[in-house]
Design an enzyme around this catalytic site. Sequence first.
Site, PDB file in Angstrom:
ATOM      1  N   HIS A 272     -77.588  60.253 -26.073  1.00  0.00           N
ATOM      2  CA  HIS A 272     -78.663  60.723 -25.204  1.00  0.00           C
ATOM      3  C   HIS A 272     -79.804  59.712 -25.203  1.00  0.00           C
ATOM      4  O   HIS A 272     -79.844  58.801 -26.033  1.00  0.00           O
ATOM      5  CB  HIS A 272     -79.162  62.111 -25.651  1.00  0.00           C
ATOM      6  CG  HIS A 272     -79.818  62.135 -26.988  1.00  0.00           C
ATOM      7  ND1 HIS A 272     -79.204  62.592 -28.131  1.00  0.00           N
ATOM      8  CD2 HIS A 272     -81.053  61.750 -27.369  1.00  0.00           C
ATOM      9  CE1 HIS A 272     -80.030  62.492 -29.149  1.00  0.00           C
ATOM     10  NE2 HIS A 272     -81.156  61.977 -28.723  1.00  0.00           N
TER      11      HIS A 272
HETATM   12  P1  TYD Z   1     -79.309  66.268 -31.191  1.00  0.00           P
HETATM   13  O1  TYD Z   1     -80.642  65.648 -30.908  1.00  0.00           O
HETATM   14  O2  TYD Z   1     -78.374  66.448 -30.032  1.00  0.00           O
HETATM   15  O3  TYD Z   1     -78.561  65.464 -32.349  1.00  0.00           O
HETATM   16  P2  TYD Z   1     -77.987  63.970 -32.398  1.00  0.00           P
HETATM   17  O4  TYD Z   1     -78.651  63.160 -31.348  1.00  0.00           O
HETATM   18  O5  TYD Z   1     -78.311  63.497 -33.757  1.00  0.00           O
HETATM   19  O6  TYD Z   1     -76.541  64.027 -32.207  1.00  0.00           O
HETATM   20  O7  TYD Z   1     -79.554  67.660 -31.898  1.00  0.00           O
HETATM   21  C1  TYD Z   1     -78.502  68.450 -32.402  1.00  0.00           C
HETATM   22  C2  TYD Z   1     -78.894  69.911 -32.273  1.00  0.00           C
HETATM   23  O8  TYD Z   1     -80.066  70.176 -33.026  1.00  0.00           O
HETATM   24  C3  TYD Z   1     -79.196  70.301 -30.837  1.00  0.00           C
HETATM   25  O9  TYD Z   1     -78.666  71.609 -30.631  1.00  0.00           O
HETATM   26  C4  TYD Z   1     -80.694  70.374 -30.765  1.00  0.00           C
HETATM   27  C5  TYD Z   1     -81.099  70.703 -32.194  1.00  0.00           C
HETATM   28  N1  TYD Z   1     -82.382  70.089 -32.579  1.00  0.00           N
HETATM   29  C6  TYD Z   1     -83.496  70.900 -32.757  1.00  0.00           C
HETATM   30  O10 TYD Z   1     -83.444  72.144 -32.612  1.00  0.00           O
HETATM   31  N2  TYD Z   1     -84.678  70.325 -33.124  1.00  0.00           N
HETATM   32  C7  TYD Z   1     -84.794  68.975 -33.298  1.00  0.00           C
HETATM   33  O11 TYD Z   1     -85.890  68.475 -33.629  1.00  0.00           O
HETATM   34  C8  TYD Z   1     -83.633  68.146 -33.087  1.00  0.00           C
HETATM   35  C9  TYD Z   1     -83.698  66.651 -33.278  1.00  0.00           C
HETATM   36  C10 TYD Z   1     -82.448  68.762 -32.734  1.00  0.00           C
END
Ligand code: TYD
Length: 136
Positions: free
Chosen positions: A50
């Site tokens: 992302h």
């Molecule tokens: P995500 O940012 O997609 O993780 P990565 O980029 O490391 O793969 O986040 C994973 C899950 O956690 C997603 O459902 C959103 C949640 N999340 C939060 O609730 N708060 C946060 O601060 C972050 C970073 C993620």
Amino acid sequence: MSITRLLTFENIVDQRGSLIVLEALKNIPFEVRRIYYMTNLSSDNARGFHAHKDLTQVAICLNGYCRFVLDNGSNREEIILNAPDQGLLITSMIWREMYDFSTDCVLLVLANQYYDESDYIRNYNQFLQEVNNGKN
Ligand code: TYD
């Protein structure tokens, strides 16, 4: 210009161990509003995929190692994070992928905004469109 911007933090080392200090608006170039960390990572499961419309982050690998791919829509760069005194500065509109986590990897992230799902771009083609619109 390179997409990868590495910050190097002072490492205060003595016979007792190593101590690294992070301070908002000093060695971290923003007001920190959010801190999160990832553990129990595995080399089989990549993360990220992302970009953020309006978020700046610093990622620090506190233990072990992992690889980051950063993509600004024109170029892709890859870096291994493997030292707790290195911070990877990731500004807005940079697509990131993280992979090849060591089993002992602990990945800390500092962010300048609270969590906001509407700030995410999770589709690579949409990212390319938005990043290229911004150039016109
Ligand atoms: P995500 O940012 O997609 O993780 P990565 O980029 O490391 O793969 O986040 C994973 C899950 O956690 C997603 O459902 C959103 C949640 N999340 C939060 O609730 N708060 C946060 O601060 C972050 C970073 C993620």
